[in-house]
Write a protein that holds these residues in place. Structure first.
Motif, short mmCIF file in Angstrom:
data_model
loop_
_atom_site.label_atom_id
_atom_site.label_comp_id
_atom_site.label_asym_id
_atom_site.label_seq_id
_atom_site.Cartn_x
_atom_site.Cartn_y
_atom_site.Cartn_z
N GLU A 20 -1.93 -43.44 -34.50
CA GLU A 20 -1.44 -42.45 -34.79
C GLU A 20 -0.19 -42.59 -35.36
O GLU A 20 -0.35 -41.71 -36.41
CB GLU A 20 -2.18 -41.01 -33.78
CG GLU A 20 -3.64 -40.81 -33.55
CD GLU A 20 -3.65 -39.70 -32.41
OE1 GLU A 20 -2.84 -38.66 -32.25
OE2 GLU A 20 -4.50 -39.95 -31.71
N ASP A 21 0.89 -42.60 -34.48
CA ASP A 21 2.11 -42.62 -34.56
C ASP A 21 2.23 -43.31 -35.86
O ASP A 21 3.18 -43.02 -36.59
CB ASP A 21 3.11 -42.39 -33.97
CG ASP A 21 2.93 -41.27 -32.40
OD1 ASP A 21 2.40 -40.29 -33.19
OD2 ASP A 21 3.28 -41.52 -31.54
N HIS A 22 1.90 -44.23 -35.97
CA HIS A 22 1.73 -45.34 -37.06
C HIS A 22 1.23 -46.12 -37.50
O HIS A 22 0.43 -47.25 -37.61
CB HIS A 22 2.90 -46.54 -36.11
CG HIS A 22 3.91 -46.05 -35.48
ND1 HIS A 22 5.28 -45.65 -35.67
CD2 HIS A 22 4.31 -46.28 -33.94
CE1 HIS A 22 6.30 -45.47 -34.82
NE2 HIS A 22 4.71 -45.65 -34.08
N PRO A 23 -0.04 -44.60 -38.92
CA PRO A 23 -0.79 -45.56 -39.37
C PRO A 23 -1.20 -46.71 -40.22
O PRO A 23 -1.87 -47.21 -40.16
CB PRO A 23 -1.04 -44.08 -39.75
CG PRO A 23 -0.01 -43.05 -40.20
CD PRO A 23 0.41 -43.78 -39.09
N LYS A 24 -0.18 -47.37 -40.78
CA LYS A 24 0.38 -48.23 -41.43
C LYS A 24 0.07 -49.17 -41.30
O LYS A 24 0.05 -50.07 -41.75
CB LYS A 24 1.26 -48.06 -42.63
CG LYS A 24 1.49 -46.68 -43.26
CD LYS A 24 2.22 -46.73 -44.04
CE LYS A 24 2.24 -45.31 -45.19
NZ LYS A 24 3.71 -45.93 -46.15
N VAL A 25 0.30 -49.68 -39.96
CA VAL A 25 0.74 -50.75 -39.09
C VAL A 25 -1.01 -51.10 -39.02
O VAL A 25 -0.92 -52.73 -38.61
CB VAL A 25 1.20 -50.43 -37.46
CG1 VAL A 25 1.01 -51.87 -36.71
CG2 VAL A 25 2.67 -49.73 -37.78
N MET A 26 -1.45 -50.83 -38.64
CA MET A 26 -2.92 -51.58 -38.12
C MET A 26 -3.60 -52.17 -39.33
O MET A 26 -3.95 -53.28 -39.59
CB MET A 26 -3.62 -50.89 -37.63
CG MET A 26 -3.50 -50.69 -36.36
SD MET A 26 -2.92 -52.13 -35.20
CE MET A 26 -4.51 -53.25 -34.92
N PRO A 27 -4.07 -51.41 -40.62
CA PRO A 27 -4.06 -51.85 -42.26
C PRO A 27 -3.46 -52.97 -42.46
O PRO A 27 -3.50 -54.32 -43.06
CB PRO A 27 -3.90 -51.14 -42.94
CG PRO A 27 -4.06 -50.11 -41.67
CD PRO A 27 -3.84 -49.87 -40.90
N PHE A 28 -2.09 -53.45 -42.13
CA PHE A 28 -0.82 -54.10 -43.14
C PHE A 28 -1.30 -55.37 -41.80
O PHE A 28 -1.40 -56.57 -42.23
CB PHE A 28 0.39 -53.94 -42.13
CG PHE A 28 1.62 -55.32 -41.96
CD1 PHE A 28 1.88 -55.35 -43.34
CD2 PHE A 28 2.01 -55.41 -41.35
CE1 PHE A 28 2.42 -56.37 -43.77
CE2 PHE A 28 2.74 -56.50 -41.36
CZ PHE A 28 3.25 -57.04 -42.55
N MET A 29 -1.05 -54.98 -40.77
CA MET A 29 -1.54 -56.39 -39.70
C MET A 29 -3.14 -57.10 -39.84
O MET A 29 -2.83 -58.37 -39.87
CB MET A 29 -1.34 -55.80 -37.92
CG MET A 29 -0.49 -55.75 -37.63
SD MET A 29 1.19 -56.61 -37.30
CE MET A 29 0.17 -57.60 -36.39
N GLN A 30 -4.19 -56.12 -40.27
CA GLN A 30 -5.14 -56.86 -40.47
C GLN A 30 -5.37 -57.65 -42.03
O GLN A 30 -5.97 -58.72 -42.35
CB GLN A 30 -6.48 -55.63 -40.64
CG GLN A 30 -6.83 -55.14 -39.69
CD GLN A 30 -7.50 -53.80 -39.65
OE1 GLN A 30 -6.91 -53.16 -40.96
NE2 GLN A 30 -8.60 -53.24 -38.54
N ALA A 31 -4.16 -57.13 -42.99
CA ALA A 31 -3.99 -57.74 -44.19
C ALA A 31 -3.89 -59.19 -43.97
O ALA A 31 -4.05 -60.26 -44.01
CB ALA A 31 -3.20 -56.53 -45.24
#
Length: 77
Positions: A20-31
């Motif tokens: 919730e605090d860092h919404p861009k981190v997981m999509p980046f890690m998945q990419a």
């Protein structure tokens, strides 16, 4: 290695807060996981502390690293 079920629940809750605090981190890690895990890829990390100190490091992925990463990815399924 046995994991404490309560600790796992707490960790799951904390990961939700982190996302919730860092919404861009997981999509980046998945990419990264989908497109950049190959031998020779370089992972570089740079951390700047609150007082301005900079810490940097990097690793070049080897076949062993990729096998370990794939094992961790498969452990989540």
């Amino acid at each position: 290695m046995d994991m404490n079920p309560m600790l796992l629940l707490q960790l799951q809750k904390r990961m939700g807060l982190f996302q919730e605090d860092h919404p861009k981190v997981m999509p980046f890690m998945q990419a990264v996981g989908n497109m950049a895990i190959e031998e020779g890829t370089v992972f570089a990390v740079k951390v700047t502390t609150a007082d301005g100190k900079v810490l940097e490091s990097n690793i070049k992925l080897t076949a062993n690293d990729i096998e370990t990463i794939n094992m961790m990815k498969n452990a989540n399924n």
